[in-house]
Design a protein around this motif. Structure first.
Motif, PDB file in Angstrom:
ATOM      1  N   GLN A  93      76.775  44.539  45.378  1.00 49.20           N
ATOM      2  CA  GLN A  93      77.338  45.585  44.529  1.00 49.20           C
ATOM      3  C   GLN A  93      76.237  46.275  43.724  1.00 49.20           C
ATOM      4  N   GLY A  94      75.243  45.484  43.301  1.00 47.19           N
ATOM      5  CA  GLY A  94      74.112  46.062  42.585  1.00 47.19           C
ATOM      6  C   GLY A  94      73.327  47.012  43.468  1.00 47.19           C
ATOM      7  N   ALA A  95      73.184  46.653  44.749  1.00 44.77           N
ATOM      8  CA  ALA A  95      72.473  47.526  45.684  1.00 44.77           C
ATOM      9  C   ALA A  95      73.226  48.838  45.872  1.00 44.77           C
ATOM     10  N   LEU A  96      74.554  48.775  45.965  1.00 47.03           N
ATOM     11  CA  LEU A  96      75.357  49.992  46.091  1.00 47.03           C
ATOM     12  C   LEU A  96      75.205  50.880  44.861  1.00 47.03           C
ATOM     13  N   LEU A  97      75.245  50.247  43.694  1.00 46.62           N
ATOM     14  CA  LEU A  97      75.109  51.003  42.446  1.00 46.62           C
ATOM     15  C   LEU A  97      73.719  51.612  42.322  1.00 46.62           C
ATOM     16  N   ALA A  98      72.706  50.825  42.642  1.00 44.33           N
ATOM     17  CA  ALA A  98      71.334  51.309  42.551  1.00 44.33           C
ATOM     18  C   ALA A  98      71.093  52.447  43.534  1.00 44.33           C
ATOM     19  N   ALA A  99      71.665  52.342  44.727  1.00 39.11           N
ATOM     20  CA  ALA A  99      71.470  53.375  45.748  1.00 39.11           C
ATOM     21  C   ALA A  99      71.978  54.730  45.263  1.00 39.11           C
ATOM     22  N   LYS A 100      73.095  54.731  44.558  1.00 38.55           N
ATOM     23  CA  LYS A 100      73.631  56.003  44.042  1.00 38.55           C
ATOM     24  C   LYS A 100      72.661  56.643  43.065  1.00 38.55           C
ATOM     25  N   LEU A 101      72.130  55.843  42.128  1.00 38.28           N
ATOM     26  CA  LEU A 101      71.196  56.390  41.153  1.00 38.28           C
ATOM     27  C   LEU A 101      69.915  56.867  41.844  1.00 38.28           C
ATOM     28  N   LEU A 102      69.409  56.065  42.765  1.00 35.01           N
ATOM     29  CA  LEU A 102      68.182  56.432  43.461  1.00 35.01           C
ATOM     30  C   LEU A 102      68.363  57.730  44.238  1.00 35.01           C
ATOM     31  N   HIS A 103      69.509  57.902  44.852  1.00 34.84           N
ATOM     32  CA  HIS A 103      69.777  59.145  45.574  1.00 34.84           C
ATOM     33  C   HIS A 103      69.873  60.318  44.606  1.00 34.84           C
ATOM     34  N   ASP A 104      70.583  60.098  43.502  1.00 34.06           N
ATOM     35  CA  ASP A 104      70.730  61.170  42.507  1.00 34.06           C
ATOM     36  C   ASP A 104      69.393  61.571  41.903  1.00 34.06           C
ATOM     37  N   LYS A 105      68.463  60.633  41.832  1.00 34.64           N
ATOM     38  CA  LYS A 105      67.143  60.884  41.249  1.00 34.64           C
ATOM     39  C   LYS A 105      66.118  61.277  42.319  1.00 34.64           C
ATOM     40  N   ASP A 106      66.605  61.713  43.464  1.00 40.05           N
ATOM     41  CA  ASP A 106      65.742  62.229  44.527  1.00 40.05           C
ATOM     42  C   ASP A 106      64.773  61.171  45.058  1.00 40.05           C
ATOM     43  N   LYS A 107      65.310  59.977  45.280  1.00 39.80           N
ATOM     44  CA  LYS A 107      64.530  58.922  45.921  1.00 39.80           C
ATOM     45  C   LYS A 107      65.313  58.441  47.142  1.00 39.80           C
ATOM     46  N   PRO A 108      65.432  59.305  48.161  1.00 39.68           N
ATOM     47  CA  PRO A 108      66.299  58.988  49.300  1.00 39.68           C
ATOM     48  C   PRO A 108      65.856  57.765  50.098  1.00 39.68           C
ATOM     49  N   ALA A 109      64.554  57.586  50.273  1.00 41.27           N
ATOM     50  CA  ALA A 109      64.083  56.441  51.054  1.00 41.27           C
ATOM     51  C   ALA A 109      64.492  55.136  50.387  1.00 41.27           C
ATOM     52  N   GLU A 110      64.330  55.068  49.061  1.00 44.30           N
ATOM     53  CA  GLU A 110      64.693  53.859  48.322  1.00 44.30           C
ATOM     54  C   GLU A 110      66.206  53.635  48.351  1.00 44.30           C
ATOM     55  N   ALA A 111      66.965  54.736  48.263  1.00 48.86           N
ATOM     56  CA  ALA A 111      68.430  54.623  48.312  1.00 48.86           C
ATOM     57  C   ALA A 111      68.875  54.072  49.664  1.00 48.86           C
ATOM     58  N   LYS A 112      68.283  54.592  50.727  1.00 46.96           N
ATOM     59  CA  LYS A 112      68.641  54.104  52.061  1.00 46.96           C
ATOM     60  C   LYS A 112      68.243  52.640  52.236  1.00 46.96           C
ATOM     61  N   ALA A 113      67.110  52.277  51.701  1.00 41.84           N
ATOM     62  CA  ALA A 113      66.662  50.883  51.821  1.00 41.84           C
ATOM     63  C   ALA A 113      67.639  49.947  51.113  1.00 41.84           C
ATOM     64  N   ALA A 114      68.126  50.350  49.947  1.00 46.52           N
ATOM     65  CA  ALA A 114      69.091  49.521  49.213  1.00 46.52           C
ATOM     66  C   ALA A 114      70.386  49.372  50.001  1.00 46.52           C
ATOM     67  N   LEU A 115      70.861  50.473  50.591  1.00 47.32           N
ATOM     68  CA  LEU A 115      72.099  50.420  51.361  1.00 47.32           C
ATOM     69  C   LEU A 115      71.916  49.625  52.652  1.00 47.32           C
ATOM     70  N   ALA A 116      70.764  49.793  53.296  1.00 48.63           N
ATOM     71  CA  ALA A 116      70.507  49.039  54.532  1.00 48.63           C
ATOM     72  C   ALA A 116      70.478  47.542  54.246  1.00 48.63           C
ATOM     73  N   TRP A 117      69.904  47.168  53.099  1.00 47.45           N
ATOM     74  CA  TRP A 117      69.880  45.752  52.718  1.00 47.45           C
ATOM     75  C   TRP A 117      71.298  45.234  52.506  1.00 47.45           C
ATOM     76  N   ALA A 118      72.114  45.994  51.787  1.00 49.95           N
ATOM     77  CA  ALA A 118      73.494  45.568  51.535  1.00 49.95           C
ATOM     78  C   ALA A 118      74.291  45.502  52.831  1.00 49.95           C
ATOM     79  N   ALA A 119      74.048  46.448  53.745  1.00 53.06           N
ATOM     80  CA  ALA A 119      74.769  46.460  55.015  1.00 53.06           C
ATOM     81  C   ALA A 119      74.465  45.234  55.849  1.00 53.06           C
TER      82      ALA A 119
END
Length: 225
Positions: free
Chosen positions: A93-119
């Protein structure tokens, strides 16, 4: 009389000694095994509760940091959760939450990495499914359509199957594959059922736009294909 009693007691003691000499070691080891299993079980329960409690603290930290827009703290807290409490639902759940912030802050690679880890690592199929759907959306937004379809090709729990089909339809439509998109939208429409309300109507609109009557088993309405 006393002698008879003494003899009976002696016979009982001898029988007990014989029984214990024969079975005593086995009984002792069985008792040890039972106690060890009980101790291990209670210890595991305690460890799981402790892990969940500590993970919850870090999850709250991610939430507060996300509200404050502090990316560095979010990334540190997420790294700690993944490293120490990666098997908990809080970490996913933390990875999902972090991914949203990272995407909103223009850090798409980090957001995808967080979601891929959670997946991959989330303890529940539902959390994995949510992570895959969000990851596919990011790939779609980046026009990485093949990556999106690859993510959506994974197995999904039954409640998420229509959602994945709808996302696949979106990707295929963006690729210009209208017929294949219509098939996926049809799966989504039928899988959602009438109780899905507005979401199902939205999928129906997509089918209508492709010239398909969703209530007529795939019959074309006459719109341009």
């Amino acid at each position: 009389m006393a002698t008879n009693l003494d003899l009976e007691e002696q016979e009982q003691l001898d029988a007990l000694k014989h029984f214990w000499n024969r079975w005593g070691n086995l009984i002792t080891w069985l008792l040890i095994a039972v106690l060890a299993a009980y101790t291990a079980w209670t210890g595991w329960q305690y460890w799981e509760r402790r892990q969940a409690g500590l993970a919850a603290v870090l999850y709250d930290e991610i939430g507060r940091s996300a509200q404050a827009g502090d990316i560095a703290r979010v990334e540190r807290a997420l790294a700690d959760m993944k490293g120490k409490y990666g098997g908990t639902a809080y970490a996913a759940q933390g990875a999902l939450l972090a991914a949203k912030l990272l995407h909103d802050k223009d850090k798409p690679a980090e957001a995808k990495a967080a979601l891929a880890w959670a997946a991959e690592k989330a303890p529940g199929d539902g959390l994995k499914a949510v992570a895959r759907l969000r990851l596919a959306s990011l790939h779609t937004g980046d026009k990485a359509y093949d990556e999106a379809l690859k993510t959506l090709s994974a197995s999904f729990p039954e409640p998420f199957v229509p959602l994945a089909a709808d996302r696949r339809g979106d990707v295929l439509l963006l690729q210009g594959k209208r017929a294949e998109a219509a098939v996926e939208f049809g799966k989504a429409y039928q899988g959602l059922g009438a109780d899905a309300g507005d979401y199902r109507r939205l999928v129906g609109i997509k089918l209508n736009a492709l010239g398909i009557d969703p209530e007529a088993g795939g019959t074309r309405t006459g719109a341009a294909s």
